[in-house]
Scaffold this motif. Structure first.
Motif, short mmCIF file in Angstrom:
data_model
loop_
_atom_site.label_atom_id
_atom_site.label_comp_id
_atom_site.label_asym_id
_atom_site.label_seq_id
_atom_site.Cartn_x
_atom_site.Cartn_y
_atom_site.Cartn_z
N LEU A 60 -8.16 41.65 6.55
CA LEU A 60 -8.27 40.20 6.40
C LEU A 60 -6.99 39.57 5.82
CD1 LEU A 60 -11.90 39.80 5.00
CD2 LEU A 60 -11.07 39.24 7.30
N LEU A 61 -5.93 40.37 5.73
CA LEU A 61 -4.69 39.88 5.13
C LEU A 61 -4.22 38.58 5.77
CD1 LEU A 61 -2.15 40.16 3.37
CD2 LEU A 61 -1.20 41.68 5.11
N GLN A 62 -4.13 38.54 7.09
CA GLN A 62 -3.62 37.33 7.74
C GLN A 62 -4.56 36.14 7.54
OE1 GLN A 62 -2.93 36.81 12.19
NE2 GLN A 62 -0.82 36.96 11.43
N ALA A 63 -5.86 36.40 7.47
CA ALA A 63 -6.81 35.31 7.24
C ALA A 63 -6.58 34.69 5.86
CB ALA A 63 -8.25 35.84 7.34
N PHE A 64 -6.33 35.51 4.85
CA PHE A 64 -6.03 34.98 3.52
C PHE A 64 -4.72 34.19 3.52
CE2 PHE A 64 -8.92 38.44 1.98
CZ PHE A 64 -9.77 37.64 1.24
N SER B 19 -15.34 30.35 8.07
CA SER B 19 -14.72 30.02 9.36
C SER B 19 -13.47 30.86 9.59
CB SER B 19 -14.38 28.54 9.43
OG SER B 19 -15.55 27.74 9.37
N ALA B 20 -12.81 31.26 8.51
CA ALA B 20 -11.63 32.10 8.60
C ALA B 20 -11.99 33.59 8.64
CB ALA B 20 -10.71 31.83 7.43
N GLY B 21 -13.28 33.89 8.60
CA GLY B 21 -13.73 35.28 8.63
C GLY B 21 -13.82 35.93 7.28
N ILE B 22 -13.75 35.12 6.21
CA ILE B 22 -13.77 35.65 4.84
C ILE B 22 -15.13 35.36 4.20
CG2 ILE B 22 -12.74 35.49 2.54
CD1 ILE B 22 -10.15 34.54 3.98
N ASN B 23 -15.82 36.39 3.80
CA ASN B 23 -17.09 36.26 3.09
C ASN B 23 -16.93 36.81 1.67
OD1 ASN B 23 -19.05 35.27 5.20
ND2 ASN B 23 -18.27 37.10 6.24
N ILE B 24 -17.23 35.98 0.69
CA ILE B 24 -17.12 36.42 -0.71
C ILE B 24 -18.29 37.35 -1.02
CG2 ILE B 24 -17.06 35.68 -3.11
CD1 ILE B 24 -15.86 33.05 -2.18
N PRO B 25 -18.02 38.58 -1.44
CA PRO B 25 -19.11 39.53 -1.69
C PRO B 25 -19.86 39.21 -2.98
CG PRO B 25 -17.00 40.51 -2.28
CD PRO B 25 -16.69 39.18 -1.67
N THR B 26 -21.02 39.81 -3.12
CA THR B 26 -21.81 39.59 -4.33
C THR B 26 -21.13 40.24 -5.54
OG1 THR B 26 -23.12 41.55 -3.77
CG2 THR B 26 -23.98 39.41 -3.08
N GLN B 27 -20.38 41.31 -5.31
CA GLN B 27 -19.63 41.93 -6.40
C GLN B 27 -18.29 41.21 -6.52
OE1 GLN B 27 -19.47 46.17 -5.57
NE2 GLN B 27 -21.30 46.51 -6.79
#
Length: 209
Positions: free
Chosen positions: A128-132, A87-95
């Motif tokens: 994505l800095l501000q999203a984190f 929802s915050a635009g952050i997707n955890i990658p497979t790596q």
């Protein structure tokens, strides 16, 4: 790259020690939120932390994020946070690097089962800095969404520096790159936490001259 090993090597095994500012001497501690209502406090903290971190990750295309979750016996507790992160635009990658650390029994919240810190570290776009930062600062505000309810650590491994926004009140910045920390000390002197300012002054005033 094994991010767990690289983070441990670069920061001497102290990256996740709490409180970070006192566990890793020679760093910076910034004051974020001020007086006002919940929304105003959150907005002020987000504005300040974004301004400081924009200089830390200036000209960098990527950063390394580590999400740290307190868990019971379920060592896959991080999965319950994925929806809020998306929802915050952050997707955890497979790596990614995923590891757990058993918590000292004296610090367990419940004595009936073991408890762990679950760590998920990965490389992400610096955009994505501000999203984190949003996710980190929202952790103490139930009314602020999205809120994945996890600790957020940000690393610039190229500059040998790490950022820990521990809540809306403050943010620690530490690392072995004293020249870069001295630069941040000068650039953002007005945001230094007053309570620990004498400690930071004794470390950086000579370097800043």
């Amino acid at each position: 790259m094994n991010l767990q090993l690289e983070i441990d090597r670069m920061f001497g095994g102290c990256a996740f020690a709490r409180p970070l500012f006192y566990s890793y001497p020679g760093g910076l501690r910034f004051e974020l939120s001020e007086t006002g209502g919940v929304i105003q406090q959150f907005q002020t903290a987000l504005l300040k932390s974004t301004k400081i971190c924009s200089d830390i990750f200036l000209d960098d295309a990527t950063l390394v994020a580590c999400l740290r979750v307190h868990s019971g016996s379920n060592q896959f507790a991080h999965r319950s946070r994925i929806h809020a992160l998306r929802s915050a635009g952050i997707n955890i990658p497979t790596q990614r690097s995923v590891w757990s650390e058993k918590i000292d029994p004296e610090e367990w919240l419940c004595e009936s089962e073991p408890e762990y810190w679950i760590n998920v570290a990965f490389e992400a776009p610096a955009t994505l800095l501000q999203a984190f930062l949003w996710c980190a600062l929202a952790s103490d505000f139930g009314v602020i969404q999205p809120n994945p309810e996890c600790a957020v650590y940000l690393f610039n491994l190229k500059k040998h520096v790490m950022v820990f926004p521990y809540d809306d009140r403050g943010m620690d910045v530490v690392g072995p790159n004293k020249d870069f920390l001295s630069q941040l000390y000068r650039q953002h002197h007005i945001y230094l936490l007053g309570y620990d300012r004498h400690t930071m002054d004794s470390t950086f005033q000579g370097l800043a001259s």
